[in-house]
Design a protein around this motif. Structure first.
Motif, PDB file in Angstrom:
ATOM      1  N   GLU A 134     -36.610  -3.255 -31.592  1.00 50.47           N
ATOM      2  CA  GLU A 134     -36.532  -4.479 -30.785  1.00 50.47           C
ATOM      3  C   GLU A 134     -37.109  -4.233 -29.395  1.00 50.47           C
ATOM      4  OE1 GLU A 134     -35.052  -7.846 -31.065  1.00 50.47           O
ATOM      5  OE2 GLU A 134     -35.604  -7.376 -33.114  1.00 50.47           O
ATOM      6  N   ARG A 184     -34.645  -9.345 -36.700  1.00 47.29           N
ATOM      7  CA  ARG A 184     -35.954  -9.678 -37.249  1.00 47.29           C
ATOM      8  C   ARG A 184     -35.824 -10.631 -38.431  1.00 47.29           C
ATOM      9  NH1 ARG A 184     -38.456  -6.887 -41.431  1.00 47.29           N
ATOM     10  NH2 ARG A 184     -40.707  -7.165 -41.581  1.00 47.29           N
ATOM     11  N   HIS A 201     -43.775  -9.834 -36.625  1.00 50.74           N
ATOM     12  CA  HIS A 201     -42.892  -9.581 -37.769  1.00 50.74           C
ATOM     13  C   HIS A 201     -43.336  -8.403 -38.637  1.00 50.74           C
ATOM     14  CE1 HIS A 201     -40.012 -10.805 -40.862  1.00 50.74           C
ATOM     15  NE2 HIS A 201     -40.941 -10.546 -41.735  1.00 50.74           N
TER      16      HIS A 201
END
Lengths: 361, 252
Positions: free
Chosen positions: B125, A214, B104
């Motif tokens: 994920e 991320r 995000h």
């Protein structure tokens, strides 16, 4: 559904292949050394491969992934090298255990480089592009020149520091630790090939994992389009500083390993040339290509050594070889040619031919 | 229920009053069009709403919450997402990663979890990938998930930008000329997609557009801006037949 499972494992798989290759090369080197078949020159280069590899990977995080041109990477390495070596020199009689002392030296070097990474990271937020390159270049030169003038000694009263030669007066029995332009002398040579390889692998795994997470996506988003990154809620400040800090930390680690591989640590080694050399590793290996950085660091460290027979023409030929390699690697025509004449395809065709011939027979 | 309530929003650049006393109220789930001739200040309104510019005067309320003067990042977190007139994709990243950047703030794990591949990395994920694929499917982009964003054809780049904005989970979606540069067939398809995401995600939409067919076709209300000042505001048939509007667009 299956796509993303494959995607995650693809990244892990490519990491495994890379790490496996490094370990194989390491084992091969150990066998060669054991059998006495490795030249003295080569033995000396093995550790250079590792710390230059670490430097190239860490700079690639700034240049390739964050997309900011940094010309002061040697500065972070220098800070790591001097603080690590300073620590080892001071503690040489206090901590007898080499493993603990060297581990702490690595930690000290990495942390102090990280601190400077944060400081430069904050500056990075204000400037961009060419201006950033100038700021980082200045940073590298400042670090080098400050350490060039810095004298630190110890005597019965404790530590003393002064800028400039001859200003430091130590009592009888005192020793000079950092002696200006002469640097630090007599650092314990604790770095070994094994330790360097371990840290190279560590650097590779950490940075490649970071890129494929991320945070890595956020850093790349900032590189590709800062305004869009902000519009989807990515904290530009945080991730820029994060990238710079991690990059500096590993440069610092490489510096500590470097310092403990030589007897005399001089700040003059960490000038502009060193920063540019690391940048050349990154550019040749491919901007943003972490594995490529390692490979080009190895090739470009080997090359000047093997060109020694050219004597005065060495650096001239080195430059020409560099240009040729750059063209071969990155010119679109060459990429096309390589695709058409790839080794994989040739091997495949050959296998097919052999298979066919055998069938006919 | 008001989703967006803007009161007397104004900004000047030097002596130019780019936006002057802009007031609009958008109800939840509405599809509002913002039109006006070139240089009317439409994109400036978007930049004010998303915190790119700080207004000289006026207030912005999103879903009852005052968001005036917040940063772009905070406004996105509060629930406004946007697309850009000149496409701003993350060009060197894959289509999937573009959408995952949009996710995000919805799915989080620390940098350390990412570096050391802790269980939270794999878990999060996986969820991110699932949701990203779901969004890509809506836009018919799931087959191109691994393509670099810059390699997509123009129409799909526009769609991907909407997909990325939608991934941030907005209450209000601002689309800046979504049909610019599209051919009639692509525009038609885009209209269908906009209708679909409205139903599926229940998102309120404010869009800037020059394509009158699109505006008249899907917008429930239209706001006309000219030289930074409100010219007309209301139902499409009333606004588009307003002589003032026709004068501003076509000249006398």
């Amino acid at each position: 559904m299956a796509d993303y499972i494959r995607k995650i494992s693809k990244n892990t798989r490519s990491n495994l292949i890379t790490v496996g290759t490094i370990i194989l090369i390491y084992l091969a080197c150990q066998v060669l050394i054991g059998a006495g078949m490795m030249s003295f020159l080569m033995k000396g280069l093995l550790m250079q491969f590792c710390y230059y590899g670490m430097l190239a990977i860490s700079l690639n995080l700034t240049v390739g992934i964050l997309g900011e041109l940094s010309l002061g990477h040697a500065g972070f390495m220098c800070i790591g090298a001097f603080t690590g070596a300073f620590f080892s020199k001071c503690m040489i009689n206090v901590i007898q255990n080499t493993f603990i002392r060297f581990s702490l030296a690595l930690l000290v070097g990495a942390l102090s480089a990280a601190v400077f990474g944060v400081i430069i990271g904050v500056v990075v937020l204000r400037v961009r592009g060419d201006y950033l390159a100038i700021v980082t270049l200045a940073f590298g030169e400042i670090v080098k020149n400050v350490l060039n003038a810095l004298h630190i000694g110890i005597d019965s009263d404790g530590f003393h520091a002064a800028m400039g030669a001859g200003k430091l007066e130590l009592k009888e029995g005192g020793t000079m630790i950092i002696d200006g332009a002469q640097g630090i002398i007599g650092i314990p040579r604790n770095s070994t090939f094994t330790i360097s390889v371990i840290f190279l692998i560590l650097t590779y795994i950490i940075i490649s994992n970071l890129v494929n997470s991320r945070s890595g996506r956020a850093i790349m988003a900032i590189r590709d389009n800062r305004i869009a990154a902000e519009s989807v809620g990515i904290d530009v400040t945080k991730f820029k500083i994060l990238a710079f800090t991690i990059s500096a930390t590993f440069a610092g680690l490489a510096g500590v390993i470097y310092a403990h591989n030589i007897n005399t640590l001089e700040s003059s080694k960490f000038g502009y040339n060193m920063s540019i050399m690391i940048l050349v590793f990154v550019v040749l290996g491919g901007i943003g290509n972490i594995r490529g950085s390692m490979i080009s660091a190895v090739i470009l460290t080997l090359l000047p050594e093997y060109l020694r027979f050219l004597k005065n023409y060495r650096m001239l030929i080195y430059a020409i070889v560099l240009i040729v390699m750059m063209i071969f690697n990155w010119s679109p025509a060459c990429i096309k040619w390589r695709k058409e004449h790839s080794i994989k395809d040739a091997a495949f065709r050959l296998a097919k031919k052999v298979f066919k011939a055998r069938k006919e027979a | 229920m008001d989703m967006l309530c803007v009161k007397n929003l104004s900004i000047s650049f030097g002596g130019l009053h780019a936006v002057d006393s802009f007031s609009i109220t958008i109800k939840k789930g509405e599809l509002y069009g913002l039109i006006g001739p070139n240089g009317a200040g439409k994109t400036t309104v978007f930049n004010l709403l998303t915190g790119v510019y700080k207004p000289d005067m006026g207030q912005i309320f999103l879903d009852g919450k005052n968001i005036t003067g917040l940063s772009t990042i905070e406004i996105n977190k509060a629930g406004i997402a946007r697309t850009f007139q000149n496409i701003r994709l993350f060009k060197n990243m894959s289509v999937l990663d573009n959408v995952k950047c949009g996710l995000h703030n919805k799915y989080k794990y620390s940098s350390l979890a990412g570096i050391f591949r802790l269980p939270s990395y794999f878990k999060t994920e996986k969820m991110m990938n699932e949701e990203a694929y779901d969004i890509l499917k809506v836009f018919d982009l799931d087959k191109e998930a691994d393509t670099l964003a810059s390699n997509l054809p123009y129409g799909k780049q526009r769609k991907l930008e909407i997909a990325r904005a939608l991934a941030t989970g907005p209450k209000l979606l601002l689309l800046d000329e979504p049909a610019a540069g599209m051919n009639p067939a692509e525009t038609e398809e885009l209209m269908e997609t906009i209708k679909l995401i409205r139903e599926k995600y229940g998102v309120t939409i404010l869009l800037i557009e020059h394509d009158m067919k699109l505006v008249a076709g899907i917008c429930e209300k239209i706001f006309v801006l000219n030289f930074g000042i409100e010219l007309a505001n209301g139902l499409p048939q009333d606004v588009l037949n307003n002589p003032e509007v026709i004068k501003a667009y076509l000249g006398e």
